[in-house]
Design an enzyme around this catalytic site. Structure first.
Site, mmCIF file in Angstrom:
data_model
loop_
_atom_site.group_PDB
_atom_site.id
_atom_site.type_symbol
_atom_site.label_atom_id
_atom_site.label_comp_id
_atom_site.label_asym_id
_atom_site.label_seq_id
_atom_site.Cartn_x
_atom_site.Cartn_y
_atom_site.Cartn_z
ATOM 1 N N GLY A 187 32.549 38.814 38.005
ATOM 2 C CA GLY A 187 33.160 40.110 38.265
ATOM 3 C C GLY A 187 32.703 41.172 37.283
ATOM 4 N NE ARG A 239 33.504 33.502 34.210
ATOM 5 C CZ ARG A 239 34.045 33.863 35.364
ATOM 6 N NH1 ARG A 239 33.821 35.047 35.874
ATOM 7 N NH2 ARG A 239 34.806 33.012 36.045
ATOM 8 C CE1 TYR A 251 39.177 39.872 39.043
ATOM 9 C CE2 TYR A 251 40.297 38.132 40.260
ATOM 10 C CZ TYR A 251 39.142 38.681 39.751
ATOM 11 O OH TYR A 251 37.942 38.049 39.941
ATOM 12 C CB SER A 297 39.367 35.106 42.257
ATOM 13 O OG SER A 297 38.367 36.077 42.080
ATOM 14 C CD GLU A 312 36.631 35.520 44.826
ATOM 15 O OE1 GLU A 312 36.436 35.927 43.672
ATOM 16 O OE2 GLU A 312 36.076 34.523 45.305
ATOM 17 C CG ASN A 332 32.484 31.545 38.214
ATOM 18 O OD1 ASN A 332 33.146 31.489 39.231
ATOM 19 N ND2 ASN A 332 32.854 30.967 37.077
ATOM 20 C CG ASP A 374 34.735 29.793 34.219
ATOM 21 O OD1 ASP A 374 34.216 30.705 33.537
ATOM 22 O OD2 ASP A 374 35.206 29.979 35.355
ATOM 23 C CD GLU A 430 35.153 27.339 38.456
ATOM 24 O OE1 GLU A 430 34.939 28.372 39.119
ATOM 25 O OE2 GLU A 430 36.169 26.631 38.592
#
Length: 334
Positions: free
Chosen positions: A300, A279, A240, A152, A15, A296, A281, A294
């Protein structure tokens, strides 16, 4: 004069490019706010540079292995430099999706059924001979296969039902597989990114990203972002590439479901011991059931990233968001 801040970005993970984009935006924000900013692409010179520059804090804008798995956090603690985001333990727990899902299940946090396989299980224990048992053990198709330690949505494959999987061979990265042995191939693909892979029950519903700032009594949950990938799968390309995904902030959910997402985000953030930012999800089914996928620990900060979207919806601009995350790290040593 404001503090000197080293923004760590790039590095050696898959990443890298995304991390550089995040780091450059963070550097610009902090510079505009008057901080003395040192943008560092993480190389073998990192430690000597940090020792020479002696920054007041490091802003971790690294994504993926070495940046989110506790490696850089442990190094910064050894050097005695405050840093943004969760600490070593929380980073390590969140990075390994198989471990964090076990913790979710033990704490009563709903997470889709899953099974994990290591590369050694295939090489040394013959796990491949039991792949025919996987679908039934998880409640049937559809399934999703992904690396247990990656970000990602790299190496992500959605597997449809066996009937739907008849046909010609296709690309298993970021799409529905049509290969003769889809599960085996998807696992091989996922294991090419690391030593462990997950097979998880696919849950149909609204895909959500719920960001959390701070910790303890200062914890703040931002509005959930609803993700609608035009391809039907929120993979690396959808994540992205501008125009590949539609976002709705706050998510188009009933008030009681929105409340449930906030409750779960708080629970996950606290359970893993996160601080600063995370974050979570999730997926919300049409009947209102919400499942945690999950967590994070270094979300990003690019132009298409979910954390800045959520902050903007809450009235927090990008510069303010960056400074809030930084001040959390600096205030811990005051």
């Amino acid at each position: 004069m404001r503090e000197k801040v080293a923004v760590l970005m790039g590095g050696r993970s898959l990443e890298r490019d995304v991390s550089l984009r995040s780091g450059e935006r963070v550097c610009a924000a902090l510079t505009g706010l008057g901080y003395r900013v040192l943008g560092l692409d993480v190389t073998s010179d990192l430690v000597s540079t940090l020792r020479a520059e002696q920054p007041d804090a490091c802003y971790v804008a690294l994504h993926g292995r070495y940046g989110e798995d506790g490696t850089i956090q442990e190094l910064l603690e050894f050097l005695g430099i405050p840093y943004t985001g969760p600490g070593v333990t929380a980073s390590s727990l969140a990075w390994d999706k198989a471990v964090s899902k076990r913790l979710f299940a033990q704490a009563g946090i709903p997470t889709p059924a899953w099974v994990a396989f290591t590369a050694d299980a295939f090489k040394d224990a013959g796990a491949a001979t039991a792949l025919d048992l996987v679908a039934a053990s998880l409640g049937g198709y559809p399934l999703v296969v992904k690396p247990a330690e990656q970000g990602s949505a790299l190496g992500l494959t959605k597997l449809a039902s066996p009937v739907e999987m008849q046909g010609d061979a296709g690309d298993s990265r970021g799409g529905v597989s049509h290969t003769p042995a889809p599960l085996a191939e998807a696992l091989l693909d996922a294991l090419s990114y690391g030593d462990k892979a997950l097979v998880e029950k696919w849950v149909d519903g609204a895909e959500l990203a719920v960001s959390v700032l701070g910790a303890g009594s200062d914890m703040r949950v931002l509005p959930p972002v609803e993700i609608e990938a035009k391809s039907g799968l929120f993979d690396f390309n959808a994540m992205y590439t501008m125009g590949e995904t539609d976002y709705f902030v706050p998510a188009r959910l009933a008030p009681e479901v929105l409340s449930r997402t906030e409750e779960l985000a708080r629970s996950v953030h606290a359970l893993l011991g996160c601080r600063g930012v995370s974050r979570v999800d999730m997926v919300a089914e049409p009947d209102g059931a919400v499942w945690v996928l999950e967590c994070n620990t270094c979300p990003g900060m690019t132009e298409t990233s979910l954390l800045p979207m959520a902050a903007e919806a809450a009235g927090v601009g990008f510069d303010e968001l960056v400074e809030t995350i930084l001040r959390d790290a600096l205030d811990r040593v005051r």
